[in-house]
Design an enzyme around this catalytic site. Structure first.
Site, PDB file in Angstrom:
ATOM      1  N   GLU A 420       0.829  -1.217   0.006  1.00  0.00           N
ATOM      2  CA  GLU A 420      -0.117  -0.128   0.142  1.00  0.00           C
ATOM      3  C   GLU A 420       0.834   1.414   0.113  1.00  0.00           C
ATOM      4  O   GLU A 420       1.659   1.422   0.900  1.00  0.00           O
ATOM      5  CB  GLU A 420      -1.048  -0.056   1.222  1.00  0.00           C
ATOM      6  CG  GLU A 420      -1.906  -1.119   1.185  1.00  0.00           C
ATOM      7  CD  GLU A 420      -2.513  -1.517   2.482  1.00  0.00           C
ATOM      8  OE1 GLU A 420      -2.144  -0.886   3.641  1.00  0.00           O
ATOM      9  OE2 GLU A 420      -3.084  -2.547   2.486  1.00  0.00           O
ATOM     10  N   LEU A 461      -5.761  -2.083  -1.411  1.00  0.00           N
ATOM     11  CA  LEU A 461      -5.863  -1.904   0.057  1.00  0.00           C
ATOM     12  C   LEU A 461      -6.327  -3.200   0.739  1.00  0.00           C
ATOM     13  O   LEU A 461      -7.263  -3.171   1.103  1.00  0.00           O
ATOM     14  CB  LEU A 461      -6.680  -0.690   0.714  1.00  0.00           C
ATOM     15  CG  LEU A 461      -6.178  -0.155   2.002  1.00  0.00           C
ATOM     16  CD1 LEU A 461      -7.013   1.299   2.242  1.00  0.00           C
ATOM     17  CD2 LEU A 461      -6.088  -1.044   3.299  1.00  0.00           C
ATOM     18  N   ALA A 462      -5.251  -4.278   0.907  1.00  0.00           N
ATOM     19  CA  ALA A 462      -5.872  -5.602   1.201  1.00  0.00           C
ATOM     20  C   ALA A 462      -4.598  -6.486   1.447  1.00  0.00           C
ATOM     21  O   ALA A 462      -3.911  -6.828   0.789  1.00  0.00           O
ATOM     22  CB  ALA A 462      -6.783  -6.207   0.149  1.00  0.00           C
ATOM     23  N   GLU A 463      -4.538  -6.762   2.767  1.00  0.00           N
ATOM     24  CA  GLU A 463      -3.304  -7.288   3.227  1.00  0.00           C
ATOM     25  C   GLU A 463      -3.182  -8.906   2.873  1.00  0.00           C
ATOM     26  O   GLU A 463      -2.279  -9.283   2.553  1.00  0.00           O
ATOM     27  CB  GLU A 463      -2.880  -7.254   4.576  1.00  0.00           C
ATOM     28  CG  GLU A 463      -2.672  -5.940   5.265  1.00  0.00           C
ATOM     29  CD  GLU A 463      -3.705  -4.779   5.175  1.00  0.00           C
ATOM     30  OE1 GLU A 463      -5.036  -5.214   5.117  1.00  0.00           O
ATOM     31  OE2 GLU A 463      -3.556  -3.645   5.249  1.00  0.00           O
ATOM     32  N   GLN A 485       1.875  -1.993   5.519  1.00  0.00           N
ATOM     33  CA  GLN A 485       2.384  -0.983   5.810  1.00  0.00           C
ATOM     34  C   GLN A 485       2.360  -0.544   7.445  1.00  0.00           C
ATOM     35  O   GLN A 485       3.321   0.357   7.670  1.00  0.00           O
ATOM     36  CB  GLN A 485       0.892   0.126   5.560  1.00  0.00           C
ATOM     37  CG  GLN A 485       1.004   1.510   5.228  1.00  0.00           C
ATOM     38  CD  GLN A 485       0.212   2.377   4.600  1.00  0.00           C
ATOM     39  OE1 GLN A 485      -1.168   2.389   4.872  1.00  0.00           O
ATOM     40  NE2 GLN A 485       0.487   2.768   3.483  1.00  0.00           N
ATOM     41  N   PRO A 492      -4.985  -9.188   8.507  1.00  0.00           N
ATOM     42  CA  PRO A 492      -5.711  -9.839   7.462  1.00  0.00           C
ATOM     43  C   PRO A 492      -4.903 -10.853   6.656  1.00  0.00           C
ATOM     44  O   PRO A 492      -5.394 -11.645   5.913  1.00  0.00           O
ATOM     45  CB  PRO A 492      -6.362  -8.714   6.773  1.00  0.00           C
ATOM     46  CG  PRO A 492      -6.322  -7.546   7.425  1.00  0.00           C
ATOM     47  CD  PRO A 492      -5.129  -7.903   8.562  1.00  0.00           C
ATOM     48  N   HIS A 533      -1.051   2.060  15.891  1.00  0.00           N
ATOM     49  CA  HIS A 533       0.174   2.307  15.271  1.00  0.00           C
ATOM     50  C   HIS A 533       1.351   1.795  16.234  1.00  0.00           C
ATOM     51  O   HIS A 533       2.405   2.526  16.176  1.00  0.00           O
ATOM     52  CB  HIS A 533       0.147   3.740  14.833  1.00  0.00           C
ATOM     53  CG  HIS A 533      -1.076   4.005  13.922  1.00  0.00           C
ATOM     54  ND1 HIS A 533      -2.397   4.214  14.186  1.00  0.00           N
ATOM     55  CD2 HIS A 533      -0.999   4.181  12.256  1.00  0.00           C
ATOM     56  CE1 HIS A 533      -3.163   4.434  13.005  1.00  0.00           C
ATOM     57  NE2 HIS A 533      -2.276   4.309  11.930  1.00  0.00           N
TER      58      HIS A 533
END
Ligand SMILES: Cc1ncc(C[n+]2csc(CCOP(=O)(O)OP(=O)(O)O)c2C)c(N)n1
Ligand SMILES: [Mg+2]
Length: 733
Positions: A420, A461-463, A485, A492, A533
């Site tokens: 990403e 946007l999809a791990e 990221q 996921p 984070h």
């Protein structure tokens, strides 16, 4: 009857031709053989000679058609557990199937490690699949991307020396197709949609075959699929060829797959073949469908049984007489029975071999091939974006990671980088006027600009998409170096990491491997990073056999360990502490484009005599501070060991130090309970008990997530003061 013909002559028929009598007989033979290998296995299961059974019964027509429309050993296959008839059509033999059912040493697909019908054949290009529904679709997508990449960059297929490439043979064809199959229930998985997304967007030559038997174990289709028909839901995906067919009619199915393959081979995009089949038996032998299906429904299914329908057609059209059908069927039953007999005599796997193929048997990342740490003179130009700085200037960890990525991409054309926001700008024309993004932390800055959008690009946007595709790339011999990221959002992808990436080699008994690199910024101490984070959690990944886990604390180690991660032959999770990216601590000059550090070699970052402090990551500078104060203020001389890699880890370094000091603290940033230190502490207590003068101490975060308010964050995460307190406390024993 003398009518057996080769599979090739079936597949070569043009779509408009009617199938010949011989072709129809061959299709029936394969369907019948599949049913009877299933029946023979069911018998063996009832006799407790095998341990699991799941059948293709009712799906045979669709599967045989798929197999005959494609080219084994040329095209690529990512089947699911029900694809026996497909695999027979591709060339897997009944013997191979029975060897897996009994768990024989000579089971080519897994050496007795996987359940039956978990396919794998390097010769036929059937890539090892798991029991996880739908993970294989993303592998198929990555595989198709790799095939396209090699055909556009054939030089990348050349064997390289001094890294994983020496052990990864590559073959590719410009018009190859990838087939992947799944059940209708499995279309509910997010990874189904993630695979459709990328296949569509990139016009990849992937055929998705949905074998719709109306049930996912006991759950009917309308519960899984809104409206009850998956074809309706996917109809608006661009670039697809779509076919919805009666999956019990092999001729109709064959036409659909031939058209799908033609669409894919022409480069027009992916295909979606949705076959309505029946589930002639229950889900597996562990299931009884009489518990949840009405009698009427089961009878209606029985009327559509593809074997009975095909048999009637052969009779009705006068293609075979009853006697000829009998003869054909007996010959196939005989094949299945003989295969079973032979398999029951086969040698069983050896206990000593259990740990084989957890990691590469060819290339050892702890070994001398990566022993460059002391050989290289630091300095020199190079290193990409950061390469303009003078060689001897100290550079940050972020700089030296970026430099390593530049160096390795120049050296190895099989590397692709995606994730990403990792590209400089997906809309390339913008690069004429803008600087480019290059990652939210700028770690991939300048890579797309230097190496182009085919090698460095943004993912959706999809791990799971990121890691699942990496598995597909890597089994083809490419080296995906992907970015998650934030470690906080790796979850996921956990299914792909745990059940696929790390397992590919062991479960296929070394036949396949997925040596991809996942880079993930990790950790807290950010002042405001908060819950999502600041996460740690490395021990969850060191608990996965087959995965290497690396966690550098400074710029030089990050550079050398990332190089080893990229060149080695195992999958690697490369954890980069965000707080260390641009810290003054641990900066270093660029060490040259071949600088590598072997895995499993800790570094004594402060020698000491009275106590051992084992740590890694962002706790290293904090531990050093505490150790200096302990010396200054309390006269305690602490040896600080930076593990650098967590799996494998340097037990020898720990043991040597503990034997010397007799006191040890294990410190990390992650929560203390069930953290990485628990394992190390337990092993020290077990193996070094005689050497200890005090209990083994652990330091870690409180057992909570990290809070936003800095006052709370400071208390939650381990600080130098807490480490100092533990040192002083332990010294008093
Ligand atoms: C990710 C995952 N979740 C659950 C299971 C357990 N499971 C195995 S098969 C199955 C049903 C699959 O149904 P469908 O996709 O329709 O395929 P079918 O078996 O009907 O051919 C389930 C829930 C699994 N193997 N993998
Ligand atoms: Mg189903």
């Amino acid at each position: 009857m003398g009518m057996v013909i080769s599979s090739a002559s079936v597949s070569n028929s043009a779509p408009s031709d009617r199938l010949s009598a011989q072709q129809l007989v061959e299709i029936y033979r394969l369907m019948y053989l599949s049913r009877h290998v299933d029946d023979r296995e069911i018998l063996l299961k009832r006799q407790q000679k095998i341990f699991f059974q799941i059948s293709a019964a009712g799906h045979e027509a669709l599967q045989v058609a798929a197999g005959l429309a494609l080219r084994p050993g040329y095209d690529w296959f990512f089947p699911y557990y029900r694809d026996r008839a497909l695999c027979l059509a591709l060339g897997v033999t009944p013997d191979e199937m029975m060897l897996q059912a009994v768990g024989a040493a000579t089971d080519l697909a897994s050496g007795g490690r996987q359940m039956p019908t978990h396919w794998s054949s390097t010769a036929l290009h059937i890539v090892s699949t798991s029991s996880s529904t739908t993970t294989q679709l993303l592998h198929a997508v990555g595989c198709a991307e790799a095939g396209r990449y090699f055909s556009r960059h054939p030089e990348a297929a050349e064997k390289g020396e001094g890294d994983y490439r020496a052990f990864r043979d590559v073959s590719f064809h410009g018009d190859e197709v990838v087939l992947t199959c799944l059940g209708e229930g499995s279309t509910s998985q997010g990874e189904f949609w993630e695979a459709m997304n990328t296949a569509s967007n990139q016009k990849l030559p992937v055929i998705f075959c949905v074998e719709d038997n109306g049930y996912a174990i006991s759950v009917p289709v309308e519960v899984n699929t809104p409206g009850g028909n998956i074809s309706k839901l996917v109809a608006n995906f661009p670039n697809f060829y779509f076919a919805e067919v009666d999956g019990t009619d092999p001729e109709v199915c064959l036409r659909a797959f031939q058209a799908a393959a033609a669409h894919c081979r022409a480069g027009l995009g992916p295909a979606f073949v949705h076959g309505h089949v029946v589930r002639a038996y229950s889900h597996s032998l562990s299931d009884d469908d009489k518990l949840y299906r009405s009698g009427a429904e089961r009878e209606a299914d029985a009327l559509r049984d593809p074997i009975a329908k095909m048999q009637m057609r052969l009779l009705r059209e006068g293609i075979l007489t009853e006697a000829e059908i009998n003869e054909l069927e007996r010959s196939q039953e005989h094949l299945a029975a003989e295969a079973a007999e032979r398999a029951l005599e086969a040698p069983l796997p050896e206990i000593e071999g259990i740990a084989k193929h957890v990691y590469s048997e060819d290339l050892d990342p702890t070994g001398p091939a990566f022993e460059h740490e002391h050989a290289e003179a630091p300095g020199g130009a190079g290193g990409g974006k950061a390469g303009s700085a003078k060689g001897s200037d100290p550079r940050t960890m972020a700089d030296l990671i970026n430099a390593c990525l530049h160096d390795e991409m120049r050296r190895d054309p099989r590397i692709v980088i995606y994730g990403e926001d990792v590209a400089d700008a997906s809309r390339e024309h913008a690069l004429n006027e803008v600087k480019g993004k290059g990652g939210v932390f700028k770690l991939t800055a300048g890579l797309q600009t230097e190496f182009g959008s085919e090698r460095v690009f943004n993912s959706p946007l999809a791990e799971a998409n990121i890691v699942g595709r990496a598995v597909g790339y890597a089994v083809r011999g490419m080296k995906p170096v992907v970015e998650i990221q934030f470690f906080d959002y790796i979850w996921p992808a956990m299914h792909q990491i745990h059940n696929e990436l790390a397992l590919m080699r062991w479960r296929s008994h070394g036949a396949w491997a997925a040596p991809a690199v996942i880079r993930a910024p990790i950790g807290g101490y950010l002042t405001g990073g908060s819950i999502y984070h600041s996460q740690s959690g490395e021990s969850i990944f060191t608990h996965i056999p087959g995965l290497r886990v690396v966690f550098p604390s400074n710029a030089l180690d990050a550079n050398g360990l990332l190089r080893t991660a990229i060149r080695c032959d195992d999958p690697v999770l490369f954890l980069e502490h965000k707080r260390l990216y641009r810290e003054t601590f641990g900066r270093a000059p660029y060490p040259g484009h071949d600088f590598a550090i072997p895995f499993g070699k800790a570094k004594i970052v402060r020698p000491g005599e009275q106590m051992t402090l084992v740590t890694y990551g962002a706790v290293v500078p904090r531990a050093l501070q505490a150790a200096e104060r302990a010396h200054r203020e309390h006269g305690i001389d602490v040896e600080v060991i930076d593990l650098r890699t967590l799996s494998p880890y340097d037990w020898e370094a720990i043991a040597t130090s503990v034997r010397k000091t007799s006191r040890v603290i294990m410190a990390h940033e992650d929560m203390i309970s069930w953290g990485y230190g628990a394992e190390i502490a337990a092993r020290i207590a077990d193996e070094l008990f005689e050497d200890l003068d005090a209990p083994v101490k652990r330091i870690g975060a409180m057992d909570t997530f990290v809070a936003y308010q800095p006052l709370l964050e400071d208390v939650i995460l381990p600080q130098p003061d807490a480490i100092l307190k533990a040192i002083v406390g332990l010294n008093s024993y």
